[in-house]
Design a protein around this motif. Structure first.
Motif, PDB file in Angstrom:
ATOM      1  N   VAL A 156      66.479  -7.429 -12.093  1.00 34.86           N
ATOM      2  CA  VAL A 156      65.394  -6.476 -11.808  1.00 34.86           C
ATOM      3  C   VAL A 156      65.767  -5.088 -12.301  1.00 34.86           C
ATOM      4  N   TRP A 157      67.001  -4.658 -12.026  1.00 33.16           N
ATOM      5  CA  TRP A 157      67.417  -3.317 -12.436  1.00 33.16           C
ATOM      6  C   TRP A 157      67.498  -3.207 -13.960  1.00 33.16           C
ATOM      7  N   GLY A 158      67.907  -4.285 -14.630  1.00 31.55           N
ATOM      8  CA  GLY A 158      67.973  -4.243 -16.084  1.00 31.55           C
ATOM      9  C   GLY A 158      66.611  -4.161 -16.738  1.00 31.55           C
ATOM     10  N   ALA A 159      65.554  -4.569 -16.010  1.00 35.44           N
ATOM     11  CA  ALA A 159      64.205  -4.496 -16.572  1.00 35.44           C
ATOM     12  C   ALA A 159      63.591  -3.108 -16.464  1.00 35.44           C
ATOM     13  N   VAL A 160      64.238  -2.201 -15.732  1.00 37.27           N
ATOM     14  CA  VAL A 160      63.721  -0.832 -15.601  1.00 37.27           C
ATOM     15  C   VAL A 160      63.878  -0.115 -16.937  1.00 37.27           C
ATOM     16  N   PRO A 161      62.826   0.502 -17.470  1.00 31.25           N
ATOM     17  CA  PRO A 161      62.926   1.199 -18.766  1.00 31.25           C
ATOM     18  C   PRO A 161      63.823   2.433 -18.662  1.00 31.25           C
ATOM     19  N   GLU A 162      64.980   2.348 -19.250  1.00 32.17           N
ATOM     20  CA  GLU A 162      65.961   3.426 -19.139  1.00 32.17           C
ATOM     21  C   GLU A 162      65.493   4.700 -19.831  1.00 32.17           C
ATOM     22  N   LEU A 163      64.928   4.563 -21.022  1.00 38.00           N
ATOM     23  CA  LEU A 163      64.518   5.746 -21.787  1.00 38.00           C
ATOM     24  C   LEU A 163      63.419   6.519 -21.065  1.00 38.00           C
ATOM     25  N   TYR A 164      62.479   5.809 -20.441  1.00 42.58           N
ATOM     26  CA  TYR A 164      61.408   6.490 -19.709  1.00 42.58           C
ATOM     27  C   TYR A 164      61.966   7.310 -18.551  1.00 42.58           C
ATOM     28  N   LEU A 165      62.916   6.731 -17.838  1.00 40.75           N
ATOM     29  CA  LEU A 165      63.526   7.476 -16.743  1.00 40.75           C
ATOM     30  C   LEU A 165      64.283   8.693 -17.253  1.00 40.75           C
ATOM     31  N   LEU A 166      64.941   8.566 -18.394  1.00 38.88           N
ATOM     32  CA  LEU A 166      65.634   9.717 -18.964  1.00 38.88           C
ATOM     33  C   LEU A 166      64.656  10.821 -19.327  1.00 38.88           C
ATOM     34  N   ILE A 167      63.512  10.442 -19.885  1.00 40.17           N
ATOM     35  CA  ILE A 167      62.500  11.442 -20.232  1.00 40.17           C
ATOM     36  C   ILE A 167      61.976  12.127 -18.971  1.00 40.17           C
ATOM     37  N   ILE A 168      61.739  11.350 -17.913  1.00 41.64           N
ATOM     38  CA  ILE A 168      61.221  11.923 -16.664  1.00 41.64           C
ATOM     39  C   ILE A 168      62.232  12.885 -16.046  1.00 41.64           C
ATOM     40  N   PHE A 169      63.500  12.452 -15.956  1.00 41.40           N
ATOM     41  CA  PHE A 169      64.512  13.315 -15.356  1.00 41.40           C
ATOM     42  C   PHE A 169      64.785  14.547 -16.213  1.00 41.40           C
ATOM     43  N   ALA A 170      64.688  14.407 -17.544  1.00 35.39           N
ATOM     44  CA  ALA A 170      64.898  15.567 -18.415  1.00 35.39           C
ATOM     45  C   ALA A 170      63.807  16.605 -18.243  1.00 35.39           C
ATOM     46  N   SER A 171      62.600  16.167 -17.868  1.00 33.74           N
ATOM     47  CA  SER A 171      61.513  17.122 -17.641  1.00 33.74           C
ATOM     48  C   SER A 171      61.557  17.744 -16.253  1.00 33.74           C
ATOM     49  N   ILE A 172      62.257  17.081 -15.317  1.00 35.25           N
ATOM     50  CA  ILE A 172      62.335  17.604 -13.946  1.00 35.25           C
ATOM     51  C   ILE A 172      63.565  18.488 -13.763  1.00 35.25           C
ATOM     52  N   PHE A 173      64.727  17.992 -14.206  1.00 42.28           N
ATOM     53  CA  PHE A 173      65.982  18.704 -14.008  1.00 42.28           C
ATOM     54  C   PHE A 173      66.431  19.366 -15.303  1.00 42.28           C
ATOM     55  N   GLU A 174      67.289  20.354 -15.144  1.00 40.59           N
ATOM     56  CA  GLU A 174      67.870  21.007 -16.320  1.00 40.59           C
ATOM     57  C   GLU A 174      68.900  20.070 -16.948  1.00 40.59           C
TER      58      GLU A 174
END
Length: 360
Positions: free
Chosen positions: A202-220
């Motif tokens: 289940v965890w491997g199916a999480v889109p890693e790149l999308y989460l990176l984009i989201i966190f990059a827009s939220i955090f410095e």
């Protein structure tokens, strides 16, 4: 009565047998097999040399002197950059060592400054440059400058240091997490193994790149944030190999003997199973480091990596893409990445052969 003389030794008596050679341990035999791989050994030494150069980059490329003497006083600007007024300047700001006025003061008798081989730091911009940026290679800038007027040699040296030490940290964290997860799955098996396998899927199916984009827009963006995010997925590939080794070794006789002696599960894992399951971990370390370098470079190229103030190889590749006529930006950066990847690949191949027990 005649005296009894000592009997002389026989001429053909065999010498005393020499002490038997001490047998080599498995690790010593593996190191001997590794040294027989000339390409792997040479790659290891070259990689260590590059690592040392990058780690002590301040002693090779810096815009401040290592040592200075001014009006009878000694200074170490590398560790503390005094204001300009200390050296005859007009302002209380940190000394700009490319200022012609400062250079004129240090040209007087008794005053001198010992600079590094390359007199530029990773973010040094010379306001007295006469050529537009990006400037081609010259006597002042051996590999030219980037689009911001920063020296390419300094950017490559400091950028490689950031990439290699980030790869070390990411590899260490991912390896520890992968060993822990694989050991629990392989040793206990059964429902524990099935439950963790479903969670990993289940965890491997999480889109890693999308989460990176989201966190990059939220955090410095920062290296610590990237390390945490990439470590969340970086352990799964290694855990499968550790799990397979534990599943194979847990039914062997030495593990049964350890259980019969009353050792706890933690003691069996730490003393017996883990040392006998480290072969895939060690052989995959160079390849995991190579993947970490590529991951950081790719994220920096996309603008999702480190801040702009941190020197980065991915940022240089992006500048090279935007300035295709400035070949001195993208070509040395690409060459450095290729050399680092090849060295790590050769080291990984040598480690794989070294720990292959089928090879004498």
């Amino acid at each position: 009565m005649s005296a009894v003389l000592p009997r002389p030794p026989a001429a053909d008596a065999a010498p005393a047998p020499a002490a038997a050679a001490r047998p080599l341990s498995p690790n010593q035999r593996a190191w001997a097999r590794f040294k027989r791989n000339r390409i792997g050994t040479a790659s290891l030494w070259v990689f260590v040399a590059l690592l040392v150069l990058a780690t002590f980059a301040e002693l090779i490329s810096n815009d401040r002197p290592l040592l200075a003497r001014y009006e009878g006083q000694w200074f170490m600007p590398l560790f503390r950059n005094h204001p300009e007024t200390t050296f005859g300047g007009d302002f209380g700001t940190p000394t700009d060592w490319s200022d012609p006025l400062i250079a004129e003061h240090f040209a007087q008798p008794g005053n001198w400054a010992l600079f590094t081989v390359n007199r530029y730091g990773p973010r040094t911009t010379n306001p007295f440059e006469t050529e537009a940026s990006p400037a081609p290679p010259s006597a002042l800038h051996w590999l030219g400058t980037d689009s911001l007027g920063q020296d390419m040699v300094a950017r490559l040296l400091y950028g490689f240091r950031v990439s290699i030490w980030f790869a070390f940290a990411l590899t260490l964290v991912g390896t520890l997490l992968g060993i822990a997860a694989g050991a629990v799955q392989g040793y206990f098996g059964g429902r524990t193994d099935l439950a963790l396998q479903r969670l990993i899927e289940v965890w491997g199916a999480v889109p890693e790149l999308y989460l990176l984009i989201i966190f990059a827009s939220i955090f410095e963006p920062s290296l610590l944030l990237l390390l945490v995010l990439l470590s969340l997925w970086g352990w799964m590939g290694l855990s499968d190999y550790v799990r397979a080794e534990f599943l194979r070794n847990r039914s062997l006789e030495f593990v049964r003997a350890a259980r019969a002696l009353g050792l706890s599960n933690g003691q069996i894992i730490r003393r017996h199973l883990l040392p006998n399951s480290m072969t895939p971990v060690i052989t995959f370390l160079p390849f995991r480091m190579s993947g970490a370098i590529v991951a950081l470079t790719s994220l920096d190229f996309l603008g999702l990596g480190v801040p702009a103030t941190v020197p980065s190889l991915g940022d240089l590749l992006r500048q090279g893409k935007n300035n295709l006529d400035a070949w001195w930006i993208i070509f040395p950066t690409f060459a450095l990445l290729v050399v680092a990847m090849l060295l790590l690949t050769f080291i990984g191949d040598a480690l794989r052969d070294a720990f292959d027990t089928r090879k004498s």
